[in-house]
Design a protein around this motif. Structure first.
Motif, mmCIF file in Angstrom:
data_model
loop_
_atom_site.group_PDB
_atom_site.id
_atom_site.type_symbol
_atom_site.label_atom_id
_atom_site.label_comp_id
_atom_site.label_asym_id
_atom_site.label_seq_id
_atom_site.Cartn_x
_atom_site.Cartn_y
_atom_site.Cartn_z
ATOM 1 N N GLU A 52 4.797 9.340 7.380
ATOM 2 C CA GLU A 52 5.186 8.503 8.174
ATOM 3 C C GLU A 52 4.810 8.332 9.467
ATOM 4 O O GLU A 52 4.616 10.003 9.919
ATOM 5 N N GLY A 53 4.444 8.178 10.590
ATOM 6 C CA GLY A 53 3.880 8.783 11.244
ATOM 7 C C GLY A 53 2.380 8.211 12.064
ATOM 8 O O GLY A 53 1.900 7.150 11.470
ATOM 9 N N GLU A 54 2.130 8.424 13.055
ATOM 10 C CA GLU A 54 0.713 8.106 13.638
ATOM 11 C C GLU A 54 -0.370 8.224 12.469
ATOM 12 O O GLU A 54 -0.696 9.613 11.567
ATOM 13 N N SER A 55 -1.731 7.881 12.295
ATOM 14 C CA SER A 55 -2.662 8.152 11.313
ATOM 15 C C SER A 55 -3.839 7.842 11.663
ATOM 16 O O SER A 55 -4.624 6.947 12.978
ATOM 17 N N TRP A 56 -5.241 7.671 11.268
ATOM 18 C CA TRP A 56 -5.994 6.719 11.629
ATOM 19 C C TRP A 56 -6.240 5.425 11.281
ATOM 20 O O TRP A 56 -7.121 4.852 12.340
ATOM 21 N N GLY A 57 -5.438 5.043 10.546
ATOM 22 C CA GLY A 57 -4.897 3.469 10.395
ATOM 23 C C GLY A 57 -4.003 2.693 11.067
ATOM 24 O O GLY A 57 -4.096 1.458 10.715
ATOM 25 N N GLY A 58 -3.260 3.968 12.258
ATOM 26 C CA GLY A 58 -2.288 3.422 12.973
ATOM 27 C C GLY A 58 -1.119 4.147 12.274
ATOM 28 O O GLY A 58 -0.857 4.913 12.057
ATOM 29 N N ARG A 59 0.172 3.443 13.072
ATOM 30 C CA ARG A 59 1.114 3.863 13.040
ATOM 31 C C ARG A 59 1.940 3.544 11.320
ATOM 32 O O ARG A 59 2.084 2.403 11.739
ATOM 33 N N VAL A 60 2.090 4.821 10.495
ATOM 34 C CA VAL A 60 2.846 4.319 9.780
ATOM 35 C C VAL A 60 4.268 4.229 9.475
ATOM 36 O O VAL A 60 5.294 5.071 10.169
ATOM 37 N N ARG A 61 4.760 3.014 8.996
ATOM 38 C CA ARG A 61 5.889 2.416 9.056
ATOM 39 C C ARG A 61 6.474 2.101 7.788
ATOM 40 O O ARG A 61 7.827 3.003 7.518
ATOM 41 N N LYS B 86 -4.899 -1.391 13.753
ATOM 42 C CA LYS B 86 -4.821 -0.408 13.526
ATOM 43 C C LYS B 86 -2.832 -0.835 13.925
ATOM 44 O O LYS B 86 -1.429 -0.252 13.397
ATOM 45 N N ARG B 87 -2.850 -2.106 14.278
ATOM 46 C CA ARG B 87 -1.325 -2.860 14.978
ATOM 47 C C ARG B 87 -1.363 -3.957 13.625
ATOM 48 O O ARG B 87 0.146 -4.748 13.996
ATOM 49 N N GLN B 88 -2.394 -4.742 12.836
ATOM 50 C CA GLN B 88 -1.600 -6.016 11.728
ATOM 51 C C GLN B 88 -0.497 -5.006 11.111
ATOM 52 O O GLN B 88 -1.255 -4.335 10.078
ATOM 53 N N TYR B 89 0.623 -5.604 10.567
ATOM 54 C CA TYR B 89 1.274 -4.775 9.202
ATOM 55 C C TYR B 89 1.618 -6.380 7.850
ATOM 56 O O TYR B 89 1.583 -7.592 8.018
ATOM 57 N N TRP B 90 2.241 -6.221 7.043
ATOM 58 C CA TRP B 90 2.411 -7.199 6.495
ATOM 59 C C TRP B 90 3.460 -6.132 5.075
ATOM 60 O O TRP B 90 4.007 -4.477 5.259
ATOM 61 N N GLN B 91 5.070 -6.908 5.852
ATOM 62 C CA GLN B 91 5.914 -5.935 4.520
ATOM 63 C C GLN B 91 5.977 -4.450 5.357
ATOM 64 O O GLN B 91 6.550 -3.886 4.645
ATOM 65 N N ASN C 183 -4.339 3.106 3.012
ATOM 66 C CA ASN C 183 -2.521 3.548 2.958
ATOM 67 C C ASN C 183 -2.171 1.823 1.483
ATOM 68 O O ASN C 183 -0.975 2.232 1.529
ATOM 69 N N GLY C 184 -3.356 1.218 0.813
ATOM 70 C CA GLY C 184 -2.328 0.418 0.068
ATOM 71 C C GLY C 184 -1.924 -1.275 0.496
ATOM 72 O O GLY C 184 -1.572 -2.158 -0.290
ATOM 73 N N GLY C 185 -2.071 -1.217 1.847
ATOM 74 C CA GLY C 185 -1.335 -2.167 2.570
ATOM 75 C C GLY C 185 -2.317 -3.464 1.680
ATOM 76 O O GLY C 185 -1.591 -4.737 1.827
ATOM 77 N N SER C 186 -3.215 -3.762 1.854
ATOM 78 C CA SER C 186 -4.122 -4.636 1.337
ATOM 79 C C SER C 186 -3.421 -5.147 0.130
ATOM 80 O O SER C 186 -3.262 -6.792 0.163
ATOM 81 N N ALA C 187 -3.225 -4.481 -0.913
ATOM 82 C CA ALA C 187 -3.271 -4.095 -2.099
ATOM 83 C C ALA C 187 -1.570 -4.752 -2.394
ATOM 84 O O ALA C 187 -1.838 -5.856 -2.680
ATOM 85 N N LEU C 188 -0.933 -4.426 -1.857
ATOM 86 C CA LEU C 188 0.346 -4.733 -1.533
ATOM 87 C C LEU C 188 0.595 -6.762 -0.895
ATOM 88 O O LEU C 188 1.006 -7.645 -1.297
ATOM 89 N N LEU C 189 -0.685 -6.978 -0.392
ATOM 90 C CA LEU C 189 -0.723 -8.096 0.328
ATOM 91 C C LEU C 189 -1.479 -9.023 -0.808
ATOM 92 O O LEU C 189 -0.809 -10.030 -0.851
ATOM 93 N N TRP C 190 -2.149 -8.810 -1.659
ATOM 94 C CA TRP C 190 -2.667 -8.755 -1.773
ATOM 95 C C TRP C 190 -1.531 -9.520 -3.541
ATOM 96 O O TRP C 190 -1.394 -10.395 -4.022
ATOM 97 N N ALA C 191 -1.114 -8.864 -4.100
ATOM 98 C CA ALA C 191 0.206 -8.703 -4.885
ATOM 99 C C ALA C 191 0.852 -10.053 -4.498
ATOM 100 O O ALA C 191 1.740 -10.347 -4.762
#
Length: 534
Positions: free
Chosen positions: A406-415, A335-340, A373-381
């Motif tokens: 934006e805010g808390e979600s099951w996958g972590g804090r959405v920024r 939940k605390r791992q971000y890319w961009q 939330n699309g985070g991994s797709a953005l990372l691979w892109a």
């Protein structure tokens, strides 16, 4: 030679004690020579050995080799007494104090109370809807009466397990206060607690309610209809908790628990257990033969050759990596791992492995099942963009849109919203629907035609669903590219089974091979990097 004889006596004594303890059928005549010491043990063991006995055999074999080395060195030095004086004494392995080499980890302290019993993943076997959902509009008195009846039944069952008068089981006290288990270690080792953890679900099964008329068994109604005596009909509220809805008249408790799972917080006060079901509903988690999660993990999944899943050399190394994985899940590190600025929910070890595959293989189409939330797709892109595969596309599939508020979600804090990033429109195409829906599969096949294709499967992690996805999408992969089955680790500590799906698929698809070189010590996708070789 006196030194060698002393060593021989010491080793023989140690070996004999170990053999006598571990092999009841051992006879002294079996030790006719040093070289046959271990084989004698095997012969005396009746052909059946526990893991501990097998380890002892290996230890004895090492001691025999060490003794041979001592004797050889003594014989070589006999002609030179001065040289013999300088030979070191080699201490047999079994004579060393090996307690200095061990690290003891208390799994209760490591996991905490709830996860010690329930496990580390949200992995329900069966969920019971709340009474307030089903009996919407009923007065509070109706629900209060149901809670009182349910708590009373729980009280009777716990009293039976503990062999006490039901009056001694106070409804508002947690288990440890009721029975003087203030010490956490004593509580965790209490065999009655494990029985109680299962019995709670047996009691709750009588209170399962169903929404609307039942026509045929479904994933949610199957157990209810299978157990009930009034099949295909609605029960009146008064019938719940009575013999009419007692599943154990239709099956054994063991079979029932295989359908329901076990309760996650057995130490809770009885009134609280009743309150949760009536107000919110309850889920049962993976049944483990009346074992707590911690005991099951230790006895079934650690130091077990069948479950050494990580790419390491020894059971000890595998156990350390497994505990790292359990801690990773417990702490919710994903939940605390971000890319961009976008949550990725990807293990950094695997992020590095997959980015290198993308750079090396340079696919023009990546198929990803499970968008979240699309985070991994953005990372691979991003990786493909940096790798200058400018025409690359990522088609990512899910049942729900990836845009998260934006805010808390099951996958972590959405920024940040992945879909608002400039690389999303350039490289990512989102498909809404089931990954196994034929219309979706046909659309992906059309996009894959003439492309260099790579596949990542990361949606629903049950064995049946993963295998269905593998059969649908892995054949699209280009030779030299990969079909990566993600989160195979979940087979190790939950009831889901991506790894079982992988093994079944490979048994029928020799064109794919596991590429374990892609696993950097700690992989969430152990044995899941499948390279197409033909």
């Amino acid at each position: 030679m006196r030194k060698a004889v002393a060593v021989l006596v010491g080793l023989a004594g140690v070996a004999m004690v170990g053999l006598l303890v571990l092999a009841p059928n051992f006879v002294q005549e079996n030790t006719v020579s040093l070289s046959s010491l271990s084989s004698s043990f095997v012969a005396g063991g009746g052909g059946s050995r526990s893991r501990e006995q097998s380890l002892r055999v290996a230890q004895l074999e090492r001691e025999v080799e060490r003794l041979k080395e001592v004797l050889a060195r003594e014989q070589a030095a006999e002609s030179d007494p001065e040289q013999a004086k300088g030979l070191p004494m080699i201490v047999p392995e079994s004579m060393e104090d090996r307690s200095n080499f061990s690290v003891n980890i208390d799994l209760l302290q490591f996991l905490g109370h709830q996860q010690f019993f329930s496990g580390i993943s949200w992995d329900p076997v069966m969920c019971m809807p709340s009474w307030k959902t089903v009996f919407e509009g009923k007065p509070e008195e109706f629900f209060a009466a149901a809670k009182a009846r349910l708590a009373s039944q729980l009280q009777l069952e716990l009293a039976k397990i503990k062999g006490v008068d039901p009056k001694e089981v106070e409804l508002d006290k947690p288990y440890h206060e009721l029975f003087g288990r203030d010490d956490e270690n004593v509580l965790a080792a209490d065999p009655d607690m494990e029985r109680w953890q299962s019995k709670i679900m047996v009691v709750l099964s009588r209170w399962m309610v169903h929404h609307g008329e039942v026509v045929k068994p479904t994933a949610q109604s199957f157990l209810f209809n299978m157990c009930s005596k009034v099949k295909g009909k609605e029960f009146t509220p008064e019938q719940f908790g009575t013999a009419a809805t007692d599943c154990t008249t239709e099956m054994t408790e063991e079979d029932l628990l295989n359908q329901l799972g076990s309760y996650t917080t057995p130490m809770a006060p009885l009134n609280e257990i009743a309150h949760v079901l009536i107000e919110y509903g309850t889920c049962g988690f993976m049944p483990r033969g009346q074992k707590t999660f911690a005991k099951w993990l230790r006895t079934e999944r650690m130091f077990n050759p069948d479950w050494m899943t990580f790419a390491v050399a020894t059971p000890e190394q595998d156990a350390v990596v497994l505990l790292l994985d359990v801690l990773y899940e417990k702490l919710g590190v994903f939940k605390r791992q971000y890319w961009q600025g976008v949550i990725t929910m990807q293990n950094p070890f695997d992020m590095y492995a997959i980015q290198d595959i993308l750079f090396t293989v340079r696919p023009t189409l990546m198929v990803e099942t499970g968008t979240a939330n699309g985070g991994s797709a953005l990372l691979w892109a991003s990786v493909l963009h940096l790798s200058e595969v400018h025409d690359a596309k990522i088609v990512t599939i899910d049942l729900v849109e990836p845009a998260w508020e934006e805010g808390e979600s099951w996958g972590g804090r959405v920024r940040n919203d992945a879909t608002k990033h400039k690389l999303w429109d350039k490289h990512v195409h989102f498909l809404k629907g089931s990954t196994v829906e034929q219309a979706v599969v046909d659309q992906v096949k059309g996009m894959a035609a003439g492309q260099k294709v790579m596949v990542l499967l990361d949606s629903h992690h049950t064995a049946t669903h993963v295998l269905e996805e593998m059969n649908l999408y892995c054949p699209m992969v280009s030779v030299g590219s990969y079909c990566i089955v993600e989160d195979t680790k979940m087979s190790r500590w939950s009831s889901t089974g991506p790894l079982e799906a992988v093994k079944e698929f490979l048994a029928h698809h020799p064109e794919f091979q596991m590429d374990r070189e892609r696993e950097f010590l700690y992989s969430h996708h152990a044995m899941g990097y499948l390279k197409r070789v033909q």
